[in-house]
Design an enzyme around this catalytic site. Structure first.
Site, PDB file in Angstrom:
ATOM      1  N   SER A  41       0.815  -1.214   0.000  1.00 36.27           N
ATOM      2  CA  SER A  41       0.000   0.000   0.000  1.00 36.27           C
ATOM      3  C   SER A  41       0.850   1.266   0.000  1.00 36.27           C
ATOM      4  CB  SER A  41      -0.924   0.005   1.221  1.00 36.27           C
ATOM      5  OG  SER A  41      -0.176  -0.037   2.428  1.00 36.27           O
ATOM      6  N   HIS A  42       2.134   1.159   0.404  1.00 38.90           N
ATOM      7  CA  HIS A  42       3.016   2.319   0.430  1.00 38.90           C
ATOM      8  C   HIS A  42       4.138   2.211  -0.607  1.00 38.90           C
ATOM      9  CE1 HIS A  42       0.968   2.749   4.248  1.00 38.90           C
ATOM     10  NE2 HIS A  42       1.498   3.949   4.408  1.00 38.90           N
ATOM     11  N   GLU A 183      -4.866   1.329   2.890  1.00 35.70           N
ATOM     12  CA  GLU A 183      -5.445  -0.005   2.725  1.00 35.70           C
ATOM     13  C   GLU A 183      -6.889   0.095   2.231  1.00 35.70           C
ATOM     14  OE1 GLU A 183      -4.052  -2.879   2.863  1.00 35.70           O
ATOM     15  OE2 GLU A 183      -2.086  -2.309   3.655  1.00 35.70           O
TER      16      GLU A 183
END
Length: 331
Positions: A41-42, A183
């Site tokens: 997600s990052h 998320e």
């Protein structure tokens, strides 16, 4: 893909969309680190947003962060509305040197942007033999307990503890919300439902619809205690850093608004200065007790396992790979 391959292509994409080489290299290393540690997600998922924000002016790609030392143990970097990673890279060496000399030091980053995985930065401080605390604030997405209007960001904090051998014994990196907002964004893009207990809709009702959750607020971890955690981070990363409070910051997603100008705050502590040389022994007692019934599992264990697996190559989703190649001008 290899770690170096992800990093190189991500840097190409960022430079192509207006980032200077220094800004791009610092951020690309963080993106690759997130992919290595399984924090998708990052990682590459966020690359299109970074590129969009370069082109629309939410990030100043040519920004040159400026370091100052207004107090013997207090450092400040003005990121100039550039990426947080380049500003942090500028400040960390001086933070580490000052903490070693004085026992403790702080580094405030202002006029900054999303710093990606906060633990990525605190782990580097721990690798230098120092106990590290990190805080980063974000645009408002958490409401006060019992309210519906977002006031505070998901506001992560991180603790990284040195292992005495050039690494981190463990890293805690957690947001004030039950789950990171990224998320929910990830599931909104893929059309997946979110578990109940992650977000509220605009009316303050629990929802499993990620789109409704993004229009509402994030659920604070531990109820009202999560709000307290978000407020603690806001004091350090916004107020003490002289950065923009989350309630006034533009979103980290989408083109609306100008640069968010949020902040980060790091504290580095030389462990033997305060413990009289007893830090390593005391830590060993705590770590042994913590892992006695869990097989030695410590915070950050999943990242460590992903890192070991990534040594043989990092699996990248086909869609993320295709986007990466397009943004880098290779497709």
């Amino acid at each position: 893909m290899s770690l170096s391959g992800i990093e190189a292509l991500a840097a190409e994409a960022l430079i192509r969309h207006g980032a200077s080489e220094a800004q791009a290299r610092a951020l690309a290393a963080g993106i690759a680190g997130a992919e290595r540690d399984g924090i998708r997600s990052h990682g590459l998922m966020y690359l299109p947003v970074y590129c969009e924000h370069l082109t629309c002016g939410k990030v100043i790609g040519a920004a040159e962060p400026a370091l100052s030392k207004p107090a013997p143990g207090g450092l400040v970097v003005d990121a100039g509305s550039g990426f947080a990673h380049a500003a942090i890279d500028l400040g960390l060496p001086e933070l580490i040197a000052t903490a070693r000399a004085q026992g403790i030091a702080s580094l405030a980053i202002r006029n900054s942007y999303n710093c990606g995985v906060l633990g990525y930065h605190t782990e580097r401080i721990a690798a230098a033999g120092l106990v590290a605390l990190g805080f980063t604030n974000a645009p408002a997405s958490i409401a006060p307990w019992g309210a519906r209007k977002p006031v505070l960001g998901t506001n992560p904090w991180s603790l990284a503890v040195p292992d005495g051998a050039g690494g981190a014994r463990f890293v805690i990196d957690q947001s004030a919300s039950v789950v990171a907002k990224s998320e929910v964004i990830k599931r909104s893009r893929s059309g997946e439902a979110i578990p109940e207990g992650w977000a509220f809709d605009a009316e303050g009702r629990p929802t499993t619809d990620p789109a409704a959750g993004l229009k509402g607020t994030m659920v604070p971890a531990g109820g009202y205690k999560g709000v307290g955690s978000a407020l603690l981070v806001e004091v350090f990363a916004a107020c003490l850093a002289g950065a923009t409070p989350g309630i006034q910051a533009s979103p980290f997603s989408g083109p609306a608004g100008g640069p968010p100008k949020t902040g980060q705050f790091f504290i580095a502590i030389a462990p033997d200065a305060s413990s009289g040389g007893a830090f390593a022994d005391r830590l060993a007692v705590v770590v042994e007790a913590l892992g006695a019934e869990t097989g030695g599992r410590l915070p950050g264990g999943r990242r460590a396992a992903a890192r070991i697996q990534a040594a043989g190559g990092i699996e990248v989703d086909q869609g993320a790979h295709d986007t990466l190649m397009r943004l880098a001008g290779r497709a």
